[in-house]
Scaffold this active site. Structure first.
Site, PDB file in Angstrom:
ATOM      1  N   ASP A  81      44.474  50.937  32.786  1.00  0.00           N
ATOM      2  CA  ASP A  81      45.556  50.036  33.322  1.00  0.00           C
ATOM      3  C   ASP A  81      46.871  50.742  33.640  1.00  0.00           C
ATOM      4  O   ASP A  81      46.609  52.070  33.917  1.00  0.00           O
ATOM      5  CB  ASP A  81      46.021  48.810  31.989  1.00  0.00           C
ATOM      6  CG  ASP A  81      46.044  47.764  32.500  1.00  0.00           C
ATOM      7  OD1 ASP A  81      46.623  47.977  33.637  1.00  0.00           O
ATOM      8  OD2 ASP A  81      46.443  47.532  31.748  1.00  0.00           O
TER       9      ASP A  81
HETATM   10  C1  BGC Z   1      48.375  44.848  33.654  1.00  0.00           C
HETATM   11  C2  BGC Z   1      46.806  45.134  33.723  1.00  0.00           C
HETATM   12  C3  BGC Z   1      47.152  44.766  35.536  1.00  0.00           C
HETATM   13  C4  BGC Z   1      47.847  46.328  36.113  1.00  0.00           C
HETATM   14  C5  BGC Z   1      48.013  46.100  37.821  1.00  0.00           C
HETATM   15  C6  BGC Z   1      49.252  45.931  34.453  1.00  0.00           C
HETATM   16  O1  BGC Z   1      50.137  45.642  33.688  1.00  0.00           O
HETATM   17  O2  BGC Z   1      48.389  44.838  32.039  1.00  0.00           O
HETATM   18  O3  BGC Z   1      46.046  43.482  33.596  1.00  0.00           O
HETATM   19  O4  BGC Z   1      45.992  44.486  36.381  1.00  0.00           O
HETATM   20  O5  BGC Z   1      49.055  45.897  35.965  1.00  0.00           O
HETATM   21  O6  BGC Z   1      48.918  45.353  38.251  1.00  0.00           O
END
Ligand code: BGC
Length: 764
Positions: free
Chosen positions: A288
């Site tokens: 993530d």
């Molecule tokens: C979130 C994810 C997301 C990623 C990309 C993160 O802050 O936890 O769910 O896919 O950002 O935008």
């Protein structure tokens, strides 16, 4: 594994011309040959570059070349980019990759296409309440068509984190509290996005997230620690991730939280032993956002250490933080990572690109014409409107106030009455808020001039302007009214008194749930509650149209407001869909996929709980030395599976084909359901099973099946479930997945609380 006939016609790929002979090979063999050859040409730096997924930052059309990202792409230091919108921009950066980098390897383009693209569907929690897997799959299919038409080939969805804690804002992004239902939704979404051929230009790669246990964050506080037994992981939290893997999901995203004391991102047991060895996952794993860097704050080492740990645990791609990009060469020199691991990660990413058909045509998803004709189409919007209407849950309808009649005067009141930008809900990255429909617009469209609509704001979202700012991010303004609360309310009471019925559009704003939007108070904000109380006091019939991204504590509302329709955040077409349901063009059929507590103190509260050694006796409120509270009963306000219809469904007696079974025999359980009301409707008939005695304690009930049936007014249908020993299996203390002989309680009903029940003895 599907077969892909590869065409190595990739024009810019002069370097690959020697590979064209492999066009005769099909599927995996061809892919392997192709990637083997490509990897032989790659330097260590270029291999590490494929593992890098930087933040796209400020990509501006016409400047991709000269940007910092552009430089890195040319140097072969970027594997993909994400959350860039438009074919023009994507084509431009892809061009840099395939024309100016040494090996011309195309980029993969990701985005958070979570519940639709420009045509936005209900937030996932709402969508799950449809209990309609065809609709779920369809919504993902449409999202894939639109996203791929606009240059995207990879989505960070489905989010399948089981959550039993409505304080956690991200409960909005998942399918609720149940592993069985969550698994079906996970598989349906993967099917919808990926279709049966990833290389088609209208399918995209799916990424199941956030692996694992993110929804069990302590105290519902985002990014917080999780800690649970492996039995609970395997029985209650893992199944939806595994279901996505079984459905062929192409990628997995690691979660931010720790699991057994090691952040998921560096957790080898999770990423390699469980995901790859036990479940057979063959795709790639992405972290993530800055998940690797954050492990320094988790306290397990400096950037080089945490990056090496992530890679060696089984992470393939590093989102944003560039820890892998900047430290891996050093780690390799020092023996902290192996070349085999770098190669494995690089190969998996190249395989993903290959499967998407990007080597054959890097512009496969960059068709301007599709972008113009396949996004936010009338057909898609029509489906979104219907799906939204099917996700709403009728929580209360005292005296059958609903559906409303298309005559007279209504007073539409509340901060959500005429706010289009909040309708799509959290995580609607690609949405165009200008095109979303507010409830007022939807009502006008559905009612024409048959009904006189009066409208007033009634209250702000919250009295505290700072809170309101935090709850109105990402361009989702709440249009705060600066007049005193009493003045705003009086204006609403004036129109309320001139109306036949009051529709109160209240609850949360869309950014009160979602990422980093946890709440310790899960009630409707006080200023809105004050308004609601005043509206009820007018004596006019009141319908609460509840906007929310989480289960709320609705004790007062349930006792005092005659009708409550929970509409979640219904997407770009929400305004129309709500009007359709309020006025009976669609009969609501959604059922809750999370328990609604009486108050926040009951949390975590979920239907699939254990019995304990001191369960409260049936029908009792409190009993000394039993498992209960002094100040509140154990009951929720609305249980899992609950939801009303404008019609009534009567359940007959449960009939079991046998009360004694052996080995691999099957059991059929049937029940008759009669629509005894005035309207045609749909009912979700739910099957629960209790394993009465086990080698380890078992839940008081577990969802094991459901059927959504349509019944005309007056019609009766018999609903039959076939139960096999597979439905009785669970992970025991040794984490062995099997069933145990003994007594089972079979229950069928309209929700997890109101069931008809029978018993069966099943021996080995
Ligand atoms: C979130 C994810 C997301 C990623 C990309 C993160 O802050 O936890 O769910 O896919 O950002 O935008």
């Amino acid at each position: 594994m599907k077969k892909i006939l590869i065409t190595l016609a990739f024009a810019a790929g002069a370097l690959f011309t020697s590979r064209q002979s492999s066009a005769q090979l099909t599927g995996n063999a061809a892919m392997k040959t192709f990637i083997d050859d490509l990897m032989k040409k790659m330097t260590l730096e270029e291999k590490i570059g494929q593992l890098n997924l930087p933040g796209s930052g400020d990509i501006v059309t016409g400047q991709a070349q000269s940007s910092d990202i552009g430089r890195k792409i040319k140097e072969g230091k970027v594997g993909g980019l994400f959350n860039i919108k438009s074919v023009a921009k994507i084509r431009e950066v892809q061009k840099v990759a395939v024309e100016q980098s040494r090996l011309k390897i195309p980029l993969i383009f990701g985005m958070d296409v979570i519940h639709g693209y420009e045509t936005v569907f209900p937030i996932p929690l709402g969508l799950s309440c449809s209990w309609d897997m065809n609709m779920v799959e369809r919504s993902a299919r449409i999202a894939a068509v639109e996203a791929s038409a606009d240059g995207i080939n990879w989505t960070f969805s489905p989010m399948v984190d089981i959550c039993r804690d409505p304080r956690w804002g991200r409960i909005a992004e998942g399918s609720g509290e149940d592993a069985f239902l969550g698994s079906q939704v996970a598989a349906a979404m993967v099917r919808g996005y990926q279709g049966n051929d990833l290389s088609k230009n209208n399918t995209i790669m799916s990424c199941v997230k956030h692996y694992a246990l993110y929804g069990a964050a302590e105290a519902g506080r985002d990014y917080n620690t999780t800690d649970m037994s492996r039995q609970t992981m395997y029985n209650d939290y893992f199944p939806p991730y595994k279901a996505a893997v079984d459905a062929g999901v192409g990628s997995v995203m690691a979660s931010f939280n720790e699991v057994e004391g090691v952040p998921a991102t560096a957790n080898k047991w999770l990423m390699t032993d469980v995901l790859r060895k036990q479940w057979g996952f063959k795709g790639f794993v992405v972290t993530d956002y800055t998940g690797i860097n954050e492990m320094m704050d988790h306290g397990i080492g400096d950037l080089q250490t945490v990056s090496a740990r992530a890679l060696m645990a089984g992470i393939d791609m590093d989102m944003v933080g560039e820890g892998i990009l900047t430290t891996t060469q050093q780690s390799l020199k020092e023996g902290k990572v192996t070349m085999a691991q770098i190669d494995a990660a690089c190969r998996r990413i190249l395989e993903a690109k290959y499967k998407l058909g990007l080597f054959a045509d890097p512009y496969r998803y960059c068709d301007e014409n599709r972008a113009k004709t396949e996004v936010f189409t009338n057909d898609h919007r029509k489906e979104a409107r219907n799906i939204a209407a099917n996700s709403f849950v009728l929580l209360k309808n005292h005296g059958n106030i609903l559906p409303l009649k298309k005559t007279g005067t209504i007073a539409l009141i509340g901060p959500m009455a005429d706010n289009k930008e909040n309708m799509p809900g959290t995580w609607s990255v690609a949405a165009n808020f200008e095109k979303a429909t507010s409830l007022l617009t939807g009502l006008k469209e559905v009612l024409g001039n048959k009904v006189n609509i009066l409208t007033a704001r009634g209250s702000n979202l919250d009295e505290d302007s700072l809170f309101e700012e935090r709850a109105g991010m990402f361009g989702k303004s709440l249009h705060r009214d600066s007049r005193p609360a009493s003045v705003i309310m009086q204006e609403a009471l004036d129109i309320a008194n001139r109306s036949d019925v009051i529709v109160a559009a209240l609850g949360e704003s869309s950014e009160m749930s979602g990422e980093s939007s946890s709440r310790s108070n899960i009630e409707i904000p006080q200023v809105q509650k004050d308004l609601l109380k005043a509206l009820v006091k007018t004596g006019k019939p009141v319908v609460l149209v509840l906007f929310t991204g989480r289960p709320l504590a609705l004790t007062w509302e349930n006792e005092n407001v005659p009708a409550i329709l929970n509409v979640w955040f219904g997407g770009s077409e929400a305004g129309y869909a709500i009007a359709d349901v309020l006025y009976g063009d669609v009969n609501p059929s959604g059922k809750l996929t999370t328990t609604f507590p009486q108050n926040v103190g009951q949390v975590p509260i979920y239907y699939k709980h254990k019995n304990t050694g001191r369960p409260l006796e049936d029908g009792k409120w409190f009993s000394k030395f039993r498992s209960n509270y002094l100040d509140v009963s154990n009951d929720p306000v609305y249980p899992f599976g609950y939801g009303l219809s404008y019609t009534n469904f009567n359940y007959g007696n449960l009939s079991l084909s046998s009360n004694a079974l052996k080995g691999n025999q099957t059991l059929t359980a049937s029940i008759t359901v009669t629509n005894s009301g005035k309207y045609d409707g749909q009912e979700v008939v739910q099957l629960y099973i209790r394993d009465v005695v086990g080698s380890v304690t078992r839940p008081v009930k577990e969802l094991k099946g459901f059927q959504k049936i349509a019944l005309k007014a007056g019609e009766t249908k018999t609903v039959t479930f076939t139960i096999t020993t597979n439905d009785l299996k669970f992970y025991n203390a040794d984490l062995k997945y099997d069933w145990e002989p003994g007594e089972f309680q079979i229950m069928i009903g309209t929700n997890s609380r109101d069931v008809k029940s029978g018993k069966v003895n099943w021996t080995k």
